[in-house]
Enzyme design. Sequence first.
Site, PDB file in Angstrom:
ATOM      1  CD  GLU A  88      -8.222 -32.308  12.837  1.00  0.00           C
ATOM      2  OE1 GLU A  88      -8.920 -31.434  12.281  1.00  0.00           O
ATOM      3  OE2 GLU A  88      -7.044 -32.553  12.486  1.00  0.00           O
ATOM      4  CG  HIS A 112     -12.211 -31.469   7.918  1.00  0.00           C
ATOM      5  ND1 HIS A 112     -12.588 -31.454   9.239  1.00  0.00           N
ATOM      6  CD2 HIS A 112     -10.858 -31.348   7.922  1.00  0.00           C
ATOM      7  CE1 HIS A 112     -11.505 -31.321  10.012  1.00  0.00           C
ATOM      8  NE2 HIS A 112     -10.439 -31.271   9.235  1.00  0.00           N
ATOM      9  CG  HIS A 163      -6.990 -33.949   7.095  1.00  0.00           C
ATOM     10  ND1 HIS A 163      -6.656 -34.446   8.329  1.00  0.00           N
ATOM     11  CD2 HIS A 163      -7.473 -32.698   7.319  1.00  0.00           C
ATOM     12  CE1 HIS A 163      -6.928 -33.545   9.254  1.00  0.00           C
ATOM     13  NE2 HIS A 163      -7.422 -32.467   8.669  1.00  0.00           N
ATOM     14  CD  GLU A 164      -8.360 -30.011   4.511  1.00  0.00           C
ATOM     15  OE1 GLU A 164      -9.479 -29.605   4.892  1.00  0.00           O
ATOM     16  OE2 GLU A 164      -7.320 -29.855   5.193  1.00  0.00           O
TER      17      GLU A 164
END
Lengths: 504, 504
Positions: free
Chosen positions: B298, B272, B268-269
């Site tokens: 997101e 980003h 997830h990070e």
Amino acid sequence: MEETMQELREKDRRAATLSHAVAVLGWDQETYMPASAIDERSEQLELLQTMLHEAYTDPRIGELLARLGATDENPRGDQSLAEQDQALVRHVHRWYTRRTKLPADLVAAMARETSLGQSIWARARQESDFSQFAPQLEKLVDLTKQVAECLGYEEHPYDALLDEYEPWMKTSQVRRVFGQLQEDLRTMVQRIVDRPQVDDAFLSEDFAEDKQEAFCRRVLRDIGFDVNRGRMDVSAHPFTTSLGRDDVRITTRYSRRNPTSALFGTIHEAGHALYELGFGDAYRGSSLADGTSLGIHESQSRLWENMIGRSRPFWSYYYPLLQNAFPERLTGISADDFYRAVNKVQPSFIRVEADEVTYGLHIVLRFNLELALVNGDIRVADLPDAWMQTSRELLGISPTTDAEGVLQDIHWSMGGIGYFPTYALGNLYAAQFYHALRSAIPDLDEQLARGELSPVLDWLRSKVHWHGSSLTATELVQRVTGEDLNPQYFIAYLDEKYRDVYGY
Amino acid sequence: MEETMQELREKDRRAATLSHAVAVLGWDQETYMPASAIDERSEQLELLQTMLHEAYTDPRIGELLARLGATDENPRGDQSLAEQDQALVRHVHRWYTRRTKLPADLVAAMARETSLGQSIWARARQESDFSQFAPQLEKLVDLTKQVAECLGYEEHPYDALLDEYEPWMKTSQVRRVFGQLQEDLRTMVQRIVDRPQVDDAFLSEDFAEDKQEAFCRRVLRDIGFDVNRGRMDVSAHPFTTSLGRDDVRITTRYSRRNPTSALFGTIHEAGHALYELGFGDAYRGSSLADGTSLGIHESQSRLWENMIGRSRPFWSYYYPLLQNAFPERLTGISADDFYRAVNKVQPSFIRVEADEVTYGLHIVLRFNLELALVNGDIRVADLPDAWMQTSRELLGISPTTDAEGVLQDIHWSMGGIGYFPTYALGNLYAAQFYHALRSAIPDLDEQLARGELSPVLDWLRSKVHWHGSSLTATELVQRVTGEDLNPQYFIAYLDEKYRDVYGY
């Protein structure tokens, strides 16, 4: 008056806070920053440094200082001010005056040429070719002389340069002290080189880095370095930096074939850090929470590294622990063997690898050459020859390459003429403090031999650290030892120690 | 005109550089800063934030924008400007206008009350007692309404709040999209909860943290995260932060009893981070090198985490590697078992632990309550009851404690009304982008099953990342997918996936 004083405190606090923010970026750059970020980090630092310079030279500070009665003759300001306020006024007056005396174009030229200088120097050293660096060094010497003229001085232009690193110290005093030091050190070296050399070959074997680190962290803890108020990380060149009064960080580096590098490097940086962590609560958030001079700072690192860390009682406690960490390397090596090995004296070319005895001669060499440059007694082009000749006179040996001689240190490429003397002054201050410490704690050796290090820190904290920059180096030495800087303490310390190690 | 433009670029670059310096201090605070440094770090950050605010609201920027012809009606300025310059003018006009519209005392009040709000909220949550937090939340809601009035809006005060996080998006559009989303998700949840539940008990066993880290770093590398331009460290709450265009750092945390937390958190990070690392070279050093909205940001984390990272082909490649890292835990568990376990759907109370299907309903719940608060339809004191009632309507369950309900998220205590919708918008954007990606790469699944992830990054980089803030979210979605935001892509994605997982 109190309102004016309060405004000065706030201006000072703002500058101190910003300088700590700059330190965060600097620390990150040397420890964890990914390689590709260097250009952007330089831009960030340049911006923050500009803002910091603006904070340091805010004309309002000049108005406040004038209103508080601070002048060159009376830097402490109005006598009705409280003691601590007078100390702050003197300190702010000093940095404000020095910074505002330099014209912006000279500051910019220094920034530009030293930045360039470092990259030219790095390449010249790599290729061991002084001629590549000489033109840039000429520019830097010229700029440095201009800086000295702008700052002003009474006796010698070198005073103005020295004062940047060792505030209030005069060239004449350094000359006097170094003159005496030089004679005594040369005599001592002569005695030592006539004796059989100690064996330190076992220190070049393979020592696992993770075990080195565990041992270093153990010593760091015992010394009193609080990991809630600091950290230890790894960087290419060890350093100490303050990101705040409660955030002082050190770095070290581990070398498999040279375990003493990390070990004594860690103790050295811890000495710097303990000083920064020890400033009085009253100075929190002010620029008085800072080392009072580089010499005093170095005294704290050297006292811990050499007087404590290379002492017999220290190793009578720690050597069994070290042996336990490296049984395959140290079995059959006695504590006495180890003690003598880490105190081996041998004239060598490289300052940062020098032992306690010859180290001071490396500094005298640089001081003499810097004075000659500033005086115009020698030209930059003459430096390599002058270096070799002086090295032979002082150390009895002279390097055959520029890399091992005149190009070995980064300082001149950074415009840092006037910096070197503080290293030797640090050793002298350290020995003088150490003498006072031993007088205050007569059974110090017994305590060290039991692994009790906290009495040393307690004494240093209350006598030395606490004052920060509220006392000058001279005032501090007077306050702690009852007399002015006296190189005899250092000589006596060395003589007692090396008479024992070398049996001369 | 070019001179004016150049001056604007420099002002913008200065602000961007300073914001990266702030990010360095923030990153350090969450990763390596020693505990005792927190007060000084807060002071440093406050000072830098003030300087950053000054840089953002420099009146000279307003003059430059006016001279370049930028107005509320024509934010891109003079049509003779180059395309990229128009994009910069619009972007700077937006942040300059928003920041200068807020009076200093309102900004100060928000800073004070949100700082206070976070500590009050933390304690209230710990004691699961909303009444402790309610008075402070009332103040914050009131201040937030004042902010909305100062910023101005055409249709709804919530527009002004939403715009902070999802620029140019309108409340009416969110209401329309969420209305449709809500119906479809509730239907889907109903179908799933009627089916036999998947077994994920094996994911609660003991997974060694060092092996989790090694696996996460492997995936991170394969995804295309370049450690010369970033880092991964550990922090209490995972985050991504940009210290520069070439220095984007993520954090994760390892939990022995919950290996999927670090694994999907890392992906997830990384999503980003890849967005931040992918801005076009032309935007380097400008504020256009920034995510165009939180929803688009997101979308990048969710696309990697869920559409790639929780897909069957991804695990057909990686599961054998994971099994190899944890043979004692995963022997006897098939790739299909694992795939189903990491895609388990179950209505629950806590948003951050929610699955892909129910997650959107958590957001709809918050959006409805925020709208009602801003409209004055409910009072702060009514929130806990309203929460429980809405939760039951949307998720079929309702929490029995405030900690598991209205107090679970930090956002409101930080004054972040308007933030939540971007989480759900992110999922919608992600699915719409993913649909376009699959059309562009028809054999995507086969590539993923061979562990080939770079085509995904290449496509995202050229289609999405590159533009930074030069396109609005709406423009970007149009450019990439040929149509406006359409929640049907997300619903279709979920339906295809969970029909398979749950066999409904």
